[in-house]
Design a protein around this motif. Sequence first.
Motif, PDB file in Angstrom:
ATOM      1  N   ALA A   1     -15.128   4.851   6.305  1.00 30.68           N
ATOM      2  CA  ALA A   1     -14.034   5.639   5.731  1.00 30.68           C
ATOM      3  C   ALA A   1     -12.868   5.697   6.688  1.00 30.68           C
TER       4      ALA A   1
ATOM      5  N   ARG B   1      -8.149   2.586  -0.342  1.00 27.87           N
ATOM      6  CA  ARG B   1      -8.515   3.949  -0.707  1.00 27.87           C
ATOM      7  C   ARG B   1      -9.817   4.036  -1.485  1.00 27.87           C
TER       8      ARG B   1
ATOM      9  N   ALA C   1     -12.702   3.719   0.735  1.00 29.32           N
ATOM     10  CA  ALA C   1     -12.884   4.932   1.529  1.00 29.32           C
ATOM     11  C   ALA C   1     -13.651   5.967   0.729  1.00 29.32           C
ATOM     12  N   ILE C   2     -13.353   6.079  -0.576  1.00 28.54           N
ATOM     13  CA  ILE C   2     -14.061   7.051  -1.407  1.00 28.54           C
ATOM     14  C   ILE C   2     -15.534   6.663  -1.511  1.00 28.54           C
TER      15      ILE C   2
ATOM     16  N   ALA D   1     -14.684  10.599  13.133  1.00 27.68           N
ATOM     17  CA  ALA D   1     -14.059   9.900  12.014  1.00 27.68           C
ATOM     18  C   ALA D   1     -13.108  10.840  11.278  1.00 27.68           C
TER      19      ALA D   1
ATOM     20  N   LEU E   1      -8.988  10.420  10.940  1.00 29.47           N
ATOM     21  CA  LEU E   1      -8.294  10.347   9.651  1.00 29.47           C
ATOM     22  C   LEU E   1      -7.247  11.451   9.511  1.00 29.47           C
TER      23      LEU E   1
ATOM     24  N   ALA F   1      -3.424  10.604   1.577  1.00 28.73           N
ATOM     25  CA  ALA F   1      -4.681  10.152   0.991  1.00 28.73           C
ATOM     26  C   ALA F   1      -5.773  10.045   2.056  1.00 28.73           C
ATOM     27  N   ARG F   2      -5.408   9.575   3.241  1.00 29.83           N
ATOM     28  CA  ARG F   2      -6.412   9.421   4.298  1.00 29.83           C
ATOM     29  C   ARG F   2      -6.718  10.760   4.956  1.00 29.83           C
TER      30      ARG F   2
ATOM     31  N   ILE G   1      -9.424  12.458   2.989  1.00 35.65           N
ATOM     32  CA  ILE G   1     -10.772  11.917   3.264  1.00 35.65           C
ATOM     33  C   ILE G   1     -11.284  12.517   4.570  1.00 35.65           C
TER      34      ILE G   1
ATOM     35  N   LEU H   1     -14.708  14.703   5.389  1.00 33.95           N
ATOM     36  CA  LEU H   1     -15.692  14.355   6.433  1.00 33.95           C
ATOM     37  C   LEU H   1     -15.896  15.534   7.386  1.00 33.95           C
TER      38      LEU H   1
END
Lengths: 761, 121
Positions: A608, A614, A617-618, B15, B19, B26-27, B30, B34
Amino acid sequence: MELFALVGAPFLVAAAAPLIWRLRGPLRAAAFVAVPAAAFAWLWVAPSGDERAELPWVTELGLRLVFELDGLSRLFALLITGVGAVIAAYTPSYFGKKREGGWFAAAVFAFMGSMLGAVCAANVLTLFVFWELTSLASYALIGFRHTDASARESALQALFVTTAGGLAMLAGLVLWGQAAGGYDLADLLSFDLRSHHRYPAVLALVLAGAATKSAQVPFHFWLPNAMAAPTPASAYLHSATMVKLGVYLLARFAPALGGTEAWTAAVGTLGGMTLVTGAVLALTTRDAKRLLAYTTVGALGAMLLLVGLDTPGAAKAAAAFILAHALYKAPLFLAVGAIEHGTGTRDLGELRGLAGRMPATCAVAALGAAGMAGVPPTIGFLAKEAALEAADGPFPEALAFAALGVGGAGFAAAAALVGLLPWLGRASARARSAHEAPFGMWAGPLLMAAAGAAAGLLHPETSLRLVSPAASAIAGETLQAKFAFWHGWNAPVMATAASLVAGAALAVRWDALRPALAAATAKPGRLRPEAWYAAALAAVRRGATVTVRALQHGKLRWYIATSLAAGLALALLPMLRSDAAGLSIPKAEWRVYELAVCALIVVGALGAAATRDRIFAIVCLGAVGLGTTLVYVIFSAPDLALTQLLVDTLAVIVFVLAYYHFPRALPQPPRRTILRDAAFAAAVGGFVTLLLLGASAQPARERISAVFAERSLTEAFGRNVVNVILVDFRALDTLGEIAVLAAAGVGVYGLLKLRRAREEE
Amino acid sequence: MEAVLPFVIGVLYAAGTFLMLRRALARILIGLALLTTGTNLLVFTAGGVIRGRPPLIEGDSERLTGPYADPLPQAFILTAIVIGFGVLAFAIALAYRTLRDAGTEDTDELTNSEALPEERA
C-alpha cells in the motif's frame, strides 16, 4: 482582618468606579476620597504592634496570602493611601465631564490595592503577585490615551522592562526560598543566605527586579517615557509610590542580603550612577513633566544609594527621604498638571510670570520646590542632611557624598526651574491667558506640600511615628532617629549650601546651558540603553517571524511530520531515561500459518505504501484487514475478528467508490524526498516496536478485568464478557460511540448531499 | 508469533506514516486506515495475548475460569474499530468533496482556506 479590608477595599472601589463617576459634583470626589482617607486614618492610629492576616490560597502548592504591617510597610501604606486620597480628589477635576475618567479611576484604585498588597505582603510569593499587578496597572495607565501610538509604545516598554525584571526577581526569590525552606518573609530573613553559595545569584536577580521597577541605570529610560500617562497617574505611580517598590524591596531585604561588600558595591554603585544620571538629564529637557521624571530617577538612585550604604544612619536617611520625596514630588507633578490645565502647555520656556494668574498653584509649586531643593524647614532638608551625614566618611562613603552633592545641585536647579522661574517676571503670552485650576486640583496638593513643611517642623513627631519604625525595619535593629536643623559648621551643611548655590547658578544660566548639556549627554545610538531595548524587541520579533515561518508553512504533510517528530521526541526522552527492565522479546510459539498471516499484513502494508496505483493500494489495504482479522481469530478475540472483517469489507467498498472519481496519481516526487520520508517513517515504526517490546518487558500487572469475569453472568446475565462490558458495564461509552458514528453519518450525508443542492442552483 | 507482532505493528506504523506524508489525499487516507489498524493491534498486543481462550463463559460455569484473554482491551478495541471506520468514512467523504469543489487532491495546493471556490481558479 483589617489588613484584608485595607488591601481589598480599593479593588471594590475600582470595580464600582465607572458607576461612581456618574455622580455629580462634590459627591463624586467625596465617594472616591472616602476609602483612601479612611484607610489613611486607620493606618495613622493603628496600634504600633505588628498586624498580621493570613488566608490559605492554593494549599497544595503551599501558597498563602499573608499580610503584615511593620514600620516600613506602614510608612509605605500611609504614603499610598495619603497620596491616593489626594489623587482621588484631583482626578474628577482633571477629567471634568469626560466619561473616560471613570475608567481611569478604576485603574488608579486597582493600582492602590495592588500596591498596598505588595508593601503589606509577608510572603514573597504574595509580594510577587501584587508586584506584577502594579506593573499591569501601570501599563493600563501609561497607555490610557490608547489612541496615541507613542503612549501605547511607552506603556509596552514600561511593561516589558518591569515584568522582565519581575521575572528575574521571582527566580531569585525561588532560589532563596528553596534554600531557606519557606517563602514567608520571616523564613527568608532568618536564613543565613550570605554564607550560602546561592547568595551572588539571588543578589543579582533580586537587584534586577528592583533596578527595573525603580528605573535605575541602565533601565531608567522607561520612566520619562511613562509620562505619557495622565498627570495624576504620573504623580501617583511614577513618582510617589510604584517606582519606590524596588527601593522597598531592597530595604526589606537589606537585613538579610546586605552587610557584604558585594551589596554595598552593587547597590551603592547602581544608586549613585542613577542619582547623577537623573540629576544631569533633568536639566536637558524643557518639558516640565519629563524634567520631574528625571529628578524622580535621580531620587530613586539616591534612595538605593542610601540602602546600599547599609548603616543605621543611612537607614534613617533613606526612610526620611522616601517620605520627603513623596511629599514634594507628587505636589510638583500635580502642579504641572494644573499648569497644563490652565495654560495648555508644560514647556518651561513658554512659562513666565504665572504667579498672579494661578496663585494657589504657585504656592503648591513653591512649597514642593522647597522640599526638592532641600530648603529648611521642610522634611526634604532634614532628609538631605541625614543622607549627607551618613555619607560623610572615607572611601567608599566619599564617593556617595560626591554623588549626593552633585545630585543635590541638580535637584536644586530643577526645583528653581519648576518652582520659581515660571512664576516670576513679566507674564508670557501663555501666562496672560492662563486661569487658576479648580479647587480640587490645588487643595490636595497644597495640603501635601504643606505636610512636607510640617513634617520638617514637627520632626520629633515625624521621627517617632514614621521614620524610626521604618528605619528600624531597614536596618534590622531598633533605631531612634533624631533630626536637627543645625549641627554646626560641618561638611553636610557646607555641601547643602554649596549645592543650593550651584543649583541657583545652573537655573539662572539654564537657557544657555541646556543646549550644551543636551548635546553633551546625547550619546551615539549604540550606547543608549533605549536602543538596546529596541534591539532586543526587534530580535524577539525576528525570532517570532522565523519560528512562525518554520512552523506555519501551510503544508499539511509538514504539519504532520512536525507533530509526529515532536511527539516522538517527547516520548523517547522519558523512555531513554527510565531505568525500566529494558526490552524483551516475548516467549514465542512458532507456527507456519501464523507467520503466513504476519507476512500477509507486512506485504499488504508495504505494498500500500509503495504503489502509486490507487486500486492496488485498496487491495493491499484489504489484505492488511484480512490479516488483522486472522490475528484476532488466533488470539482469542472472536468479536474483534467479526467486526474487523465487516468494517474492512465496508471500507474497501467505500474506498473503491470514492477513488473511482479521483484523478490519476500526482507526479512522483524526487527520490531524495522519498528516501527522507521513508527514513522518518521507519523511525516512527521502530519507536512503536520498541514501545511494545518495552511494554512486554514490564512485569505482569493485576488485571482489572477480574471483576467483569466474575460478575458477567451473575449480574448481567451474559456469557460473552466482551459484549457484556460494551452493552452493560460500560454502556455509556457505547452510547457515546453510537453518537460519534451518527455524527459521522450526518457529516458524510451532508458532504455528499449539499454538493448536489448547490449544483442544482 | 507474539515475538513477531511488535515488528508487524511497527511496519504498519511505518507504512501509515509514510503515506500520511504524501501530497495526494487519496494516499493520505490509505495511510490513515493503516494507522488505525496498527493502533488497534498495538493496544491488543500490549494488553497481552493468549491462544484459544476467548472470554466466553462455558455452558455450566458461572464465571470465567483459568487463563483467559483479557476482555477489557477487546471491548475498547471493538469500540475503536467502529469509530475508526466512522472517522475514515467521514474523511473519505471530505476528500471526495474537496476534490469536487477545489478540483485538486494535492494538499500543497489546498492552502487558501479563506477563498471561495470560484476565486481559487
